[in-house]
Write an enzyme that holds these catalytic residues in place. Structure first.
Site: not given
Length: 90
Positions: A16-17
């Protein structure tokens, strides 16, 4: 000579980010070009956070890493260590 390695995603939330940013920051400390490839063959340059997010890689999946350049061995070793650490999330 290009370096290739396969690594499992260990962190609970996958790519994810936050892990993508950590990987982006790490890759940018090296001169080598780093490409990631998921199990479906989708490729992403590791100098693009958005491209890495498009890999849609979850915990337990594998990523193939390719590094090419003057410091490719150092780059791939550091990248593997980051993946193995679970991006320090757990």
């Amino acid at each position: 000579m290009t370096q290739y390695r396969r690594v499992a995603i260990k962190n609970r939330l996958g790519m994810h980010a936050r892990p993508a940013m950590k990987l982006f920051d790490l890759v940018n400390t090296f001169q080598s070009t780093v490409t990631l490839r998921n199990h479906e063959g989708v490729e992403a340059q590791a100098d693009s956070v958005i491209a890495m997010l498009m890999l849609d890689s979850e915990q337990g999946s594998h990523i193939d890493i390719e590094a090419s350049g003057c410091d490719e061995k150092e780059a791939i070793d550091a990248i593997i260590a980051l993946f193995e650490s679970g991006f320090d999330e757990d």
